[in-house]
Design a protein around this motif. Sequence first.
Motif, mmCIF file in Angstrom:
data_model
loop_
_atom_site.group_PDB
_atom_site.id
_atom_site.type_symbol
_atom_site.label_atom_id
_atom_site.label_comp_id
_atom_site.label_asym_id
_atom_site.label_seq_id
_atom_site.Cartn_x
_atom_site.Cartn_y
_atom_site.Cartn_z
ATOM 1 N N VAL A 1 -18.948 11.236 6.026
ATOM 2 C CA VAL A 1 -17.512 10.846 5.604
ATOM 3 C C VAL A 1 -16.629 10.136 6.412
ATOM 4 C CG1 VAL A 1 -15.414 11.909 4.689
ATOM 5 C CG2 VAL A 1 -17.636 12.850 3.968
ATOM 6 N N GLU A 2 -16.797 10.398 7.867
ATOM 7 C CA GLU A 2 -15.829 9.913 8.746
ATOM 8 C C GLU A 2 -16.515 8.151 8.786
ATOM 9 O OE1 GLU A 2 -14.741 9.867 13.540
ATOM 10 O OE2 GLU A 2 -16.431 11.139 12.667
ATOM 11 N N THR A 3 -17.644 7.869 8.679
ATOM 12 C CA THR A 3 -18.422 6.855 8.885
ATOM 13 C C THR A 3 -17.740 5.972 7.746
ATOM 14 O OG1 THR A 3 -20.383 7.465 9.902
ATOM 15 C CG2 THR A 3 -20.319 5.340 9.096
ATOM 16 N N VAL A 4 -17.880 6.277 6.507
ATOM 17 C CA VAL A 4 -17.435 5.744 5.392
ATOM 18 C C VAL A 4 -15.997 5.243 5.394
ATOM 19 C CG1 VAL A 4 -17.378 5.789 2.780
ATOM 20 C CG2 VAL A 4 -19.309 6.583 3.862
ATOM 21 N N VAL A 5 -15.085 6.122 5.916
ATOM 22 C CA VAL A 5 -13.762 6.009 6.018
ATOM 23 C C VAL A 5 -13.501 5.051 6.871
ATOM 24 C CG1 VAL A 5 -11.537 7.086 6.574
ATOM 25 C CG2 VAL A 5 -12.994 8.328 5.041
ATOM 26 N N LEU A 6 -13.936 5.196 8.034
ATOM 27 C CA LEU A 6 -13.632 4.033 9.236
ATOM 28 C C LEU A 6 -14.283 2.623 8.838
ATOM 29 C CD1 LEU A 6 -14.574 6.179 12.373
ATOM 30 C CD2 LEU A 6 -12.305 5.338 11.550
ATOM 31 N N ALA A 7 -15.221 2.619 8.066
ATOM 32 C CA ALA A 7 -15.795 1.379 7.378
ATOM 33 C C ALA A 7 -14.644 0.644 6.269
ATOM 34 C CB ALA A 7 -17.173 1.621 6.924
ATOM 35 N N VAL B 1 -15.016 -3.775 16.742
ATOM 36 C CA VAL B 1 -14.826 -2.338 16.605
ATOM 37 C C VAL B 1 -15.423 -1.531 15.405
ATOM 38 C CG1 VAL B 1 -12.775 -0.538 16.293
ATOM 39 C CG2 VAL B 1 -12.481 -2.773 17.687
ATOM 40 N N HIS B 2 -15.519 -2.298 14.197
ATOM 41 C CA HIS B 2 -16.279 -1.640 13.211
ATOM 42 C C HIS B 2 -17.711 -1.112 13.625
ATOM 43 C CE1 HIS B 2 -18.705 -1.508 9.467
ATOM 44 N NE2 HIS B 2 -17.617 -0.943 9.092
ATOM 45 N N ALA B 3 -18.304 -2.344 14.095
ATOM 46 C CA ALA B 3 -19.755 -2.219 14.457
ATOM 47 C C ALA B 3 -19.979 -1.121 15.477
ATOM 48 C CB ALA B 3 -20.119 -3.656 15.048
ATOM 49 N N VAL B 4 -19.024 -0.850 16.634
ATOM 50 C CA VAL B 4 -19.292 0.179 17.556
ATOM 51 C C VAL B 4 -19.151 1.418 16.875
ATOM 52 C CG1 VAL B 4 -18.243 1.030 19.692
ATOM 53 C CG2 VAL B 4 -18.397 -1.530 19.659
ATOM 54 N N LEU B 5 -18.169 1.633 16.142
ATOM 55 C CA LEU B 5 -17.856 2.987 15.633
ATOM 56 C C LEU B 5 -18.966 3.424 14.567
ATOM 57 C CD1 LEU B 5 -13.862 2.680 14.649
ATOM 58 C CD2 LEU B 5 -15.124 4.000 16.567
ATOM 59 N N LEU B 6 -19.484 2.433 13.989
ATOM 60 C CA LEU B 6 -20.885 2.704 13.005
ATOM 61 C C LEU B 6 -21.777 2.999 13.777
ATOM 62 C CD1 LEU B 6 -21.803 2.569 10.239
ATOM 63 C CD2 LEU B 6 -22.454 0.041 10.738
ATOM 64 N N PHE B 7 -22.068 2.573 15.145
ATOM 65 C CA PHE B 7 -23.048 2.814 15.706
ATOM 66 C C PHE B 7 -23.071 4.325 16.122
ATOM 67 C CE2 PHE B 7 -24.925 3.360 20.192
ATOM 68 C CZ PHE B 7 -26.157 3.267 19.665
ATOM 69 N N VAL B 8 -21.881 4.463 16.934
ATOM 70 C CA VAL B 8 -21.408 5.709 17.202
ATOM 71 C C VAL B 8 -21.777 6.791 16.536
ATOM 72 C CG1 VAL B 8 -19.676 7.456 18.247
ATOM 73 C CG2 VAL B 8 -20.010 5.071 19.277
ATOM 74 N N ASP B 9 -21.169 6.593 15.112
ATOM 75 C CA ASP B 9 -21.157 7.623 13.935
ATOM 76 C C ASP B 9 -22.750 7.735 13.360
ATOM 77 O OD1 ASP B 9 -18.684 7.989 14.035
ATOM 78 O OD2 ASP B 9 -18.081 6.613 12.397
ATOM 79 N N VAL B 10 -23.299 6.670 13.187
ATOM 80 C CA VAL B 10 -24.996 6.742 12.802
ATOM 81 C C VAL B 10 -25.718 7.594 13.732
ATOM 82 C CG1 VAL B 10 -26.989 5.527 12.441
ATOM 83 C CG2 VAL B 10 -24.691 5.033 11.280
ATOM 84 N N TYR B 11 -25.413 7.244 15.071
ATOM 85 C CA TYR B 11 -25.976 8.120 16.217
ATOM 86 C C TYR B 11 -25.783 9.421 16.358
ATOM 87 C CZ TYR B 11 -27.777 9.119 20.976
ATOM 88 O OH TYR B 11 -28.538 9.612 22.000
ATOM 89 N N THR B 12 -24.279 9.846 16.161
ATOM 90 C CA THR B 12 -23.791 11.305 15.928
ATOM 91 C C THR B 12 -24.859 12.136 14.840
ATOM 92 O OG1 THR B 12 -21.803 10.732 16.820
ATOM 93 C CG2 THR B 12 -21.951 12.752 15.807
ATOM 94 N N VAL B 13 -24.769 11.270 13.809
ATOM 95 C CA VAL B 13 -25.509 11.902 12.628
ATOM 96 C C VAL B 13 -27.105 12.225 12.892
ATOM 97 C CG1 VAL B 13 -26.390 11.618 10.049
ATOM 98 C CG2 VAL B 13 -23.985 11.173 10.776
ATOM 99 N N GLY B 14 -27.487 11.150 13.562
ATOM 100 C CA GLY B 14 -28.980 11.385 13.937
ATOM 101 C C GLY B 14 -29.172 12.548 14.705
ATOM 102 N N GLN B 15 -28.208 12.783 15.952
ATOM 103 C CA GLN B 15 -28.575 13.653 16.808
ATOM 104 C C GLN B 15 -28.384 15.265 16.109
ATOM 105 O OE1 GLN B 15 -29.336 13.585 20.239
ATOM 106 N NE2 GLN B 15 -29.879 11.611 19.292
ATOM 107 N N ILE B 16 -27.261 15.175 15.070
ATOM 108 C CA ILE B 16 -27.139 16.682 14.608
ATOM 109 C C ILE B 16 -28.480 16.859 13.734
ATOM 110 C CG2 ILE B 16 -25.831 17.507 12.774
ATOM 111 C CD1 ILE B 16 -23.399 16.010 13.600
#
Length: 247
Positions: free
Chosen positions: A59-65, A73-88
């Motif tokens: 949800v955070e990834t979609v909202v920030l997008a 900034v959008h690309a960096v945040l998208l990478f961090v969010d996707v990586y976080t989801v992958g780690q979980i």
Amino acid sequence: MRRAVRVLRRLCGHELRGFASLGLWVVRRRHGAGAGALAAAYTGPQTAMFFGLAFVAVVETVVLALVVPWPVVHAVLLFVDVYTVGQIVALHAGCVTRPHVVGADGSLRVRYGQYLDVTLPAADIRSARVQRRYPEGRTVQVHDDGSLDVAVGSQTTVTVELTRPVAFVRPFGLRAHARVVRLHADDPRALVDALTRRRPADPAAQEPRTAQESPAVPGSRTVEEKSPAPALKRERTGPGPAPDPLG
């Protein structure tokens, strides 16, 4: 400097094993559970929490997008969010595909995902019992009294006592010893029963027959009565706060 390098190497190893666990999860295979072994799951108390965290991250990834107008900034945040989801998801997959394992030889392999792997040889296991506890703090804790807690959802359900301290490596590479290991299993009684059945018999516990024993009468049937196993004791203390999932 050496400590920082060691920690970095351990973290990279955890990352690689996490991605490997994703592959095992997809094909529904379990790591280290060979023929004749009992795989004991421990993910029950934390599954809902993990999927909740993954949902919040998505949800955070979609909202920030939608609200961030700057492409970089959008690309960096998208990478961090996707990586976080992958780690979980990788941590959950690691816990599912790397369960506790009671070996055919009576040994016990205590694990927490890709972060902890402790082998307790059968000859070193003195006793195992069902005991519910609620330790406070992190998932993996080593105490000054020589005990190791591997909690899931702020609880442990099995206590294993050893005849001597067993060495193991902590999640960030430090070495430690434990003489008492407390862990969580979704079905603690099945794990304890498996350990009890497969543990080698202690020769010292078997009393030899003496000359004063009455001989068997010819033609009679002798029935050997075995004392029932003691009831597994459940101990409950007050609940504690949820631990750090990454230990």
